[in-house]
Design an enzyme around this catalytic site. Structure first.
Site, PDB file in Angstrom:
ATOM      1  N   ASP A  92      52.626 136.478  37.683  1.00 27.91           N
ATOM      2  CA  ASP A  92      53.010 135.459  38.657  1.00 27.91           C
ATOM      3  C   ASP A  92      51.755 135.014  39.392  1.00 27.91           C
ATOM      4  O   ASP A  92      50.693 135.630  39.282  1.00 27.91           O
ATOM      5  CB  ASP A  92      54.102 135.958  39.591  1.00 27.91           C
ATOM      6  CG  ASP A  92      53.691 137.148  40.442  1.00 27.91           C
ATOM      7  OD1 ASP A  92      52.484 137.394  40.578  1.00 27.91           O
ATOM      8  OD2 ASP A  92      54.588 137.829  40.972  1.00 27.91           O
ATOM      9  N   GLY A  94      50.888 134.931  42.485  1.00 26.80           N
ATOM     10  CA  GLY A  94      50.476 135.569  43.730  1.00 26.80           C
ATOM     11  C   GLY A  94      50.939 134.838  44.965  1.00 26.80           C
ATOM     12  O   GLY A  94      50.773 135.333  46.082  1.00 26.80           O
ATOM     13  N   GLY A  95      51.545 133.665  44.786  1.00 26.33           N
ATOM     14  CA  GLY A  95      51.982 132.893  45.945  1.00 26.33           C
ATOM     15  C   GLY A  95      52.975 133.635  46.814  1.00 26.33           C
ATOM     16  O   GLY A  95      52.859 133.651  48.045  1.00 26.33           O
ATOM     17  N   PHE A  96      53.954 134.291  46.187  1.00 24.79           N
ATOM     18  CA  PHE A  96      54.966 135.001  46.966  1.00 24.79           C
ATOM     19  C   PHE A  96      54.333 136.108  47.799  1.00 24.79           C
ATOM     20  O   PHE A  96      54.697 136.334  48.952  1.00 24.79           O
ATOM     21  CB  PHE A  96      56.036 135.578  46.041  1.00 24.79           C
ATOM     22  CG  PHE A  96      57.094 136.361  46.760  1.00 24.79           C
ATOM     23  CD1 PHE A  96      58.128 135.707  47.419  1.00 24.79           C
ATOM     24  CD2 PHE A  96      57.060 137.746  46.800  1.00 24.79           C
ATOM     25  CE1 PHE A  96      59.104 136.421  48.098  1.00 24.79           C
ATOM     26  CE2 PHE A  96      58.036 138.469  47.470  1.00 24.79           C
ATOM     27  CZ  PHE A  96      59.056 137.802  48.123  1.00 24.79           C
ATOM     28  N   ASP A 146      52.732 128.238  44.038  1.00 23.79           N
ATOM     29  CA  ASP A 146      53.787 127.545  44.774  1.00 23.79           C
ATOM     30  C   ASP A 146      53.977 128.203  46.121  1.00 23.79           C
ATOM     31  O   ASP A 146      53.455 129.285  46.384  1.00 23.79           O
ATOM     32  CB  ASP A 146      55.114 127.585  43.981  1.00 23.79           C
ATOM     33  CG  ASP A 146      55.657 128.998  43.839  1.00 23.79           C
ATOM     34  OD1 ASP A 146      54.843 129.947  43.829  1.00 23.79           O
ATOM     35  OD2 ASP A 146      56.865 129.169  43.741  1.00 23.79           O
ATOM     36  N   GLN A 194      61.273 124.860  42.907  1.00 24.79           N
ATOM     37  CA  GLN A 194      61.653 125.335  44.236  1.00 24.79           C
ATOM     38  C   GLN A 194      62.712 124.385  44.819  1.00 24.79           C
ATOM     39  O   GLN A 194      63.290 123.584  44.090  1.00 24.79           O
ATOM     40  CB  GLN A 194      60.420 125.420  45.131  1.00 24.79           C
ATOM     41  CG  GLN A 194      59.458 126.553  44.770  1.00 24.79           C
ATOM     42  CD  GLN A 194      59.999 127.924  45.123  1.00 24.79           C
ATOM     43  OE1 GLN A 194      61.041 128.084  45.767  1.00 24.79           O
ATOM     44  NE2 GLN A 194      59.290 128.959  44.676  1.00 24.79           N
ATOM     45  N   GLY A 221      62.216 131.006  44.281  1.00 26.74           N
ATOM     46  CA  GLY A 221      62.809 130.810  45.600  1.00 26.74           C
ATOM     47  C   GLY A 221      64.270 131.184  45.680  1.00 26.74           C
ATOM     48  O   GLY A 221      64.987 130.658  46.538  1.00 26.74           O
ATOM     49  N   ASP A 271      63.019 139.147  35.913  1.00 31.00           N
ATOM     50  CA  ASP A 271      62.275 140.334  36.325  1.00 31.00           C
ATOM     51  C   ASP A 271      62.759 140.756  37.699  1.00 31.00           C
ATOM     52  O   ASP A 271      63.315 139.954  38.448  1.00 31.00           O
ATOM     53  CB  ASP A 271      60.774 140.040  36.402  1.00 31.00           C
ATOM     54  CG  ASP A 271      60.421 139.266  37.669  1.00 31.00           C
ATOM     55  OD1 ASP A 271      59.878 139.882  38.605  1.00 31.00           O
ATOM     56  OD2 ASP A 271      60.725 138.054  37.740  1.00 31.00           O
ATOM     57  N   HIS A 340      65.110 155.689  33.100  1.00 31.64           N
ATOM     58  CA  HIS A 340      66.543 155.482  32.841  1.00 31.64           C
ATOM     59  C   HIS A 340      66.966 154.065  33.219  1.00 31.64           C
ATOM     60  O   HIS A 340      67.609 153.364  32.440  1.00 31.64           O
ATOM     61  CB  HIS A 340      67.362 156.499  33.621  1.00 31.64           C
ATOM     62  CG  HIS A 340      68.839 156.254  33.564  1.00 31.64           C
ATOM     63  ND1 HIS A 340      69.675 156.910  32.689  1.00 31.64           N
ATOM     64  CD2 HIS A 340      69.627 155.380  34.247  1.00 31.64           C
ATOM     65  CE1 HIS A 340      70.907 156.449  32.841  1.00 31.64           C
ATOM     66  NE2 HIS A 340      70.906 155.534  33.788  1.00 31.64           N
TER      67      HIS A 340
END
Length: 376
Positions: A92, A94-96, A146, A194, A221, A271, A340
């Protein structure tokens, strides 16, 4: 990257397909374990491959950029060689993390200014710089920079945020197409839709993304504070517009039930940290429901963790033994539970794929959703 759509389920938008990358083929729908720092917590690469049967894992641009750093990753020959994972990797942007981990950050037209959560040092992520960093990491699939506003953002903020994300996307897309990878294999670039919970903004974002013609597209988002019904609604709104011949990636989602609902609405890739994070805290997901392994009811239950169907980890482990490990704060408890849960998630999407191809996904999904939401 290539995508082949093999089947769509009867009475559903669920799809089965194949994504082909230079590091291997991915059968969709697929769940991708999160390896933020180049490592899925408490799980060896061998276990990811052989026990979990992961086909692709995630890395995080923000964290890998800060530590070990791009210079080290380039010297290693990219993340695949650095961590020994030979199958596909998605990063990703890295924005989040910039927006969630940095208390001192500022968004400008140029990009995202932030301080490291490690040492407070100042950094700048521009759309172009994020492409360059992901080129150096060597991900098979990279994401656009983003802004990820909270699910409770009002319309005016959501619109302003989306416009900035769209301008950043244009720059990142241009830079991606003007540069090449560093390690001799292909890399794909996914734009991100978004728009918070506003259908008008989501449709605008989806059309803008679709018009670029990227090799795949992402839905961001969501699962960030909005009601779950709104999340499902936004997936439907977006997938009416995103091209059917490209994979659709729903970012950061979620519970087993969320995953089944997303697949039903046409999502191909997902994910979430939930299987490992919750596993480390004693929560096990199974085809029969959810177990809290710290609960006293398991203290003398000597049945295997998975009593019928597939065994996600070695059957020598019983509920009583795993509870003992958690109560005793043994590290092995976190490892067993993480393997698991990840293996269960991969089994679940594999079963979804099998039922899509068999033509009975809708009835199977209804039954399975009831099972995986039970508290045992």
């Amino acid at each position: 990257m290539d995508f082949q759509l093999l089947a769509t389920a009867e009475g559903s938008n669920a799809r089965a397909g194949l994504i082909t990358t230079d590091h291997g083929v991915i059968e969709t729908p697929i769940f991708m374990p999160v390896g933020t720092l180049g490592s899925v917590k408490a799980v060896h690469q061998r276990e990811l491959r052989d026990d979990v049967k992961a086909q692709i894992i995630l890395g995080n641009t923000y964290h890998l950029y800060l530590r070990p750093g791009i210079e080290i990753l380039e010297k290693a020959g990219g993340l695949h060689k650095f961590n020994g994972w030979e199958r596909p990797i998605l990063t990703d942007s890295g924005g989040f993390q910039v927006f969630s981990l940095s208390a001192n950050r500022k968004l400008t037209e140029e990009g995202a200014h932030f301080r490291s959560h490690i040492d407070g040092s100042k950094h700048l992520f521009t759309p172009e710089r994020v492409v360059d960093i992901q080129r150096s990491i060597g991900a098979d699939i990279m994401m656009a920079l983003d802004e990820c506003p909270p699910g409770t953002a009002d319309f005016d903020y959501a619109k302003k945020s989306l416009r900035l994300t769209q301008r950043w996307l244009e720059r990142g897309w241009k830079h991606f197409n003007e540069t090449e990878g560093k390690y001799g294999y292909r890399q794909a670039f996914f734009p991100i839709v978004q728009g918070v919970v506003y259908p008008e903004l989501r449709r605008d974002a989806a059309r803008h993304v679709a018009d670029l013609g990227a090799e795949g597209n992402a839905i961001g988002g969501l699962a960030v504070g909005e009601p779950v019904e709104k999340m499902y609604e936004m997936i439907e709104v977006v997938n009416e517009i995103l091209p059917a011949d490209r994979p659709r990636y729903l970012m950061g989602v979620g519970t087993p039930a969320n995953i089944l609902e997303a697949i039903d609405r046409g999502v191909d890739m997902m994910d979430c940290v939930m299987p490992t994070r919750n596993g480390r805290n004693g929560m096990l997901f199974t085809r029969h429901g959810i177990m809290n392994m710290r609960n006293k009811k398991w203290a003398d239950d000597f049945s295997p963790l998975q009593e019928d169907g597939p065994a996600y980890v070695d059957q020598v482990y019983t509920k009583a033994y795993l509870r003992h490990l958690f109560i005793a704060d043994e590290i092995l408890a976190m490892q067993i539970a993480s393997i698991h849960n990840l293996a269960f998630y991969l089994w679940l999407v594999g079963e979804a794929r099998r039922h899509i191809l068999a033509g009975d996904f809708k009835s199977w999904k209804t039954e399975m959703t009831e099972c995986v939401t039970r508290r045992l």
